[in-house]
Design a protein around this motif. Structure first.
Motif, PDB file in Angstrom:
ATOM      1  N   ASN A 185       0.822  -1.225   0.000  1.00 14.20           N
ATOM      2  CA  ASN A 185       0.000   0.000   0.000  1.00 14.20           C
ATOM      3  C   ASN A 185       0.852   1.270   0.000  1.00 14.20           C
ATOM      4  O   ASN A 185       0.351   2.375   0.227  1.00 14.20           O
ATOM      5  N   GLN A 186       2.142   1.132  -0.291  1.00 13.89           N
ATOM      6  CA  GLN A 186       3.031   2.290  -0.320  1.00 13.89           C
ATOM      7  C   GLN A 186       2.775   3.130  -1.570  1.00 13.89           C
ATOM      8  O   GLN A 186       2.527   2.610  -2.657  1.00 13.89           O
ATOM      9  N   LEU A 187       2.832   4.442  -1.392  1.00 15.10           N
ATOM     10  CA  LEU A 187       2.753   5.360  -2.520  1.00 15.10           C
ATOM     11  C   LEU A 187       4.139   5.479  -3.144  1.00 15.10           C
ATOM     12  O   LEU A 187       5.054   6.059  -2.553  1.00 15.10           O
ATOM     13  N   LEU A 188       4.298   4.923  -4.326  1.00 17.21           N
ATOM     14  CA  LEU A 188       5.569   5.068  -5.032  1.00 17.21           C
ATOM     15  C   LEU A 188       5.629   6.387  -5.776  1.00 17.21           C
ATOM     16  O   LEU A 188       6.717   6.882  -6.100  1.00 17.21           O
ATOM     17  N   TRP A 189       4.458   6.946  -6.088  1.00 13.87           N
ATOM     18  CA  TRP A 189       4.388   8.239  -6.778  1.00 13.87           C
ATOM     19  C   TRP A 189       3.058   8.887  -6.446  1.00 13.87           C
ATOM     20  O   TRP A 189       2.029   8.221  -6.369  1.00 13.87           O
ATOM     21  N   TYR A 190       3.101  10.208  -6.222  1.00 14.70           N
ATOM     22  CA  TYR A 190       1.877  10.950  -5.937  1.00 14.70           C
ATOM     23  C   TYR A 190       2.086  12.380  -6.408  1.00 14.70           C
ATOM     24  O   TYR A 190       3.074  13.030  -6.034  1.00 14.70           O
ATOM     25  N   SER A 191       1.173  12.873  -7.235  1.00 15.11           N
ATOM     26  CA  SER A 191       1.361  14.217  -7.780  1.00 15.11           C
ATOM     27  C   SER A 191       0.041  14.827  -8.222  1.00 15.11           C
ATOM     28  O   SER A 191      -0.876  14.118  -8.667  1.00 15.11           O
ATOM     29  N   ASP A 192      -0.046  16.141  -8.074  1.00 15.24           N
ATOM     30  CA  ASP A 192      -1.135  16.917  -8.647  1.00 15.24           C
ATOM     31  C   ASP A 192      -0.529  17.886  -9.646  1.00 15.24           C
ATOM     32  O   ASP A 192       0.219  18.807  -9.271  1.00 15.24           O
ATOM     33  N   ILE A 193      -0.817  17.669 -10.906  1.00 13.08           N
ATOM     34  CA  ILE A 193      -0.251  18.465 -11.999  1.00 13.08           C
ATOM     35  C   ILE A 193      -1.298  19.458 -12.467  1.00 13.08           C
ATOM     36  O   ILE A 193      -2.440  19.072 -12.751  1.00 13.08           O
ATOM     37  N   ALA A 194      -0.932  20.730 -12.534  1.00 16.34           N
ATOM     38  CA  ALA A 194      -1.893  21.762 -12.929  1.00 16.34           C
ATOM     39  C   ALA A 194      -1.260  22.705 -13.946  1.00 16.34           C
ATOM     40  O   ALA A 194      -0.188  23.261 -13.692  1.00 16.34           O
ATOM     41  N   HIS A 195      -1.926  22.856 -15.075  1.00 17.92           N
ATOM     42  CA  HIS A 195      -1.465  23.800 -16.094  1.00 17.92           C
ATOM     43  C   HIS A 195      -2.600  24.768 -16.431  1.00 17.92           C
ATOM     44  O   HIS A 195      -3.763  24.377 -16.520  1.00 17.92           O
ATOM     45  N   SER A 196      -2.213  26.015 -16.633  1.00 15.46           N
ATOM     46  CA  SER A 196      -3.182  27.054 -16.947  1.00 15.46           C
ATOM     47  C   SER A 196      -2.515  28.094 -17.824  1.00 15.46           C
ATOM     48  O   SER A 196      -1.344  28.432 -17.601  1.00 15.46           O
ATOM     49  N   ALA A 197      -3.233  28.614 -18.816  1.00 18.09           N
ATOM     50  CA  ALA A 197      -2.658  29.638 -19.685  1.00 18.09           C
ATOM     51  C   ALA A 197      -3.771  30.434 -20.357  1.00 18.09           C
ATOM     52  O   ALA A 197      -4.844  29.900 -20.671  1.00 18.09           O
ATOM     53  N   TYR A 198      -3.503  31.718 -20.558  1.00 16.23           N
ATOM     54  CA  TYR A 198      -4.419  32.578 -21.295  1.00 16.23           C
ATOM     55  C   TYR A 198      -4.135  32.476 -22.788  1.00 16.23           C
ATOM     56  O   TYR A 198      -3.012  32.167 -23.208  1.00 16.23           O
ATOM     57  N   ALA A 199      -5.141  32.759 -23.578  1.00 11.19           N
ATOM     58  CA  ALA A 199      -4.967  32.780 -25.023  1.00 11.19           C
ATOM     59  C   ALA A 199      -4.092  33.966 -25.413  1.00 11.19           C
ATOM     60  O   ALA A 199      -4.140  35.028 -24.781  1.00 11.19           O
ATOM     61  N   THR A 200      -3.287  33.788 -26.449  1.00 13.76           N
ATOM     62  CA  THR A 200      -2.485  34.885 -26.965  1.00 13.76           C
ATOM     63  C   THR A 200      -3.374  35.787 -27.818  1.00 13.76           C
ATOM     64  O   THR A 200      -4.056  35.319 -28.720  1.00 13.76           O
ATOM     65  N   GLY A 201      -3.364  37.082 -27.544  1.00 15.79           N
ATOM     66  CA  GLY A 201      -4.197  38.003 -28.310  1.00 15.79           C
ATOM     67  C   GLY A 201      -5.639  37.965 -27.850  1.00 15.79           C
ATOM     68  O   GLY A 201      -5.944  37.637 -26.702  1.00 15.79           O
ATOM     69  N   GLU A 202      -6.556  38.295 -28.752  1.00 14.83           N
ATOM     70  CA  GLU A 202      -7.975  38.324 -28.430  1.00 14.83           C
ATOM     71  C   GLU A 202      -8.504  36.906 -28.230  1.00 14.83           C
ATOM     72  O   GLU A 202      -8.183  36.003 -28.984  1.00 14.83           O
ATOM     73  N   TRP A 203      -9.301  36.740 -27.188  1.00 14.35           N
ATOM     74  CA  TRP A 203      -9.861  35.411 -26.940  1.00 14.35           C
ATOM     75  C   TRP A 203     -11.299  35.310 -27.436  1.00 14.35           C
ATOM     76  O   TRP A 203     -11.760  34.224 -27.796  1.00 14.35           O
ATOM     77  N   ASP A 204     -12.037  36.428 -27.459  1.00  9.97           N
ATOM     78  CA  ASP A 204     -13.472  36.409 -27.765  1.00  9.97           C
ATOM     79  C   ASP A 204     -13.698  36.444 -29.268  1.00  9.97           C
ATOM     80  O   ASP A 204     -14.138  37.448 -29.833  1.00  9.97           O
TER      81      ASP A 204
END
Length: 263
Positions: A185-204
């Motif tokens: 039951n050992q955790l060999l790997w544990y991670s929370d990966i988060a990516h976020s980015a705004y659009a380049t230029g106009e988004w609408d």
């Protein structure tokens, strides 16, 4: 509207459970690669489609106004796919097979199994264990390691105060991952990966919103690459990834590109 309401309730639930002590990140224990080669069960979970997540101080009546104002954007992002993330299964399978492992795809159960709480035998050291006892599932899944990857957020996010937006929408893609040794039951790997980015230029730029759409696929790819990198075998002496020629060329090329913002 139903999607927006579900998102609001999910945010409230996340706030309630957020008081628990979080599990610290656990880099992949490289003993995973030096032990006898065994079977890895991969459980890959993702929403049916990406969506628009609303953030901030929003009342229930505000959701109806926001839903009407964002219907075009919501419909568009829900029409996109998660193929880049789902492709991680094939790439992981190939990588693990190259190291002598067997990867088996496991179905996500409709109802989470009832597992007993697991007591850390020595809470003072830096060996971490899954909060629930997964050892009882070893015979059911017939695997030595359980690798769970969950896309916890996929699509776009935008903050509001009431029904008034306080910032432009941004593309988001979050992945929660853990590798559990089914014998201990050992955790060999544990991670929370988060990516976020705004659009380049106009988004609408409806109805196709090219800037936001492209950025969504960029952050999804970044999340996938983070998963692959975190689970890659590393050279013991240098701690660097053991990449093949194609992967090394791709890594060199990506290092020359300005990074998107990361949460």
């Amino acid at each position: 509207m139903k999607t927006l309401l579900r998102l609001s309730f999910a945010a409230i639930f996340a706030a309630l459970v957020g008081c628990a002590t979080p599990q610290v990140p656990v880099p992949l224990d490289q003993s995973f690669y030096t032990a006898d080669k065994k079977t890895v069960g991969l459980m890959l979970e993702a929403p049916k489609a990406p969506g628009l997540a609303l953030e901030g101080n929003i009342g229930l009546l505000d959701y109806a106004i926001i839903a009407a104002a964002t219907s075009s954007l919501t419909d568009h992002i829900e029409g996109q796919d998660l193929g880049e993330f789902l492709a991680v299964a094939e790439e992981l399978s190939q990588n693990l097979e190259n190291e002598g492992f067997e990867l088996v795809r496991l179905q996500v159960p409709e109802k989470a199994p009832k597992l007993a709480k697991f007591k850390d035998p020595d809470g003072k050291d830096t060996t971490y264990f899954a909060a629930k006892d997964h050892r009882t599932l070893a015979d059911q899944y017939q695997v030595d390691y359980l690798l769970k990857l969950t896309a916890t957020r996929a699509g776009l996010a935008r903050p509001y105060y009431g029904f008034i937006p306080t910032d432009a929408p941004r593309a988001v893609f979050n992945v929660h991952g853990e590798m559990i040794d089914m014998s201990s039951n050992q955790l060999l790997w544990y991670s929370d990966i988060a990516h976020s980015a705004y659009a380049t230029g106009e988004w609408d730029e409806g109805p196709s919103f090219p800037g936001l759409t492209n950025t969504y696929y960029v952050v999804m790819n970044k999340a996938k690459q983070d998963v692959l990198g975190a689970l890659a075998k590393r050279e013991s002496a240098t701690g660097t990834l053991a990449l093949n020629d194609d992967e090394e060329a791709e890594a060199t090329e990506s290092s020359e590109t300005p990074a998107e913002s990361q949460q």
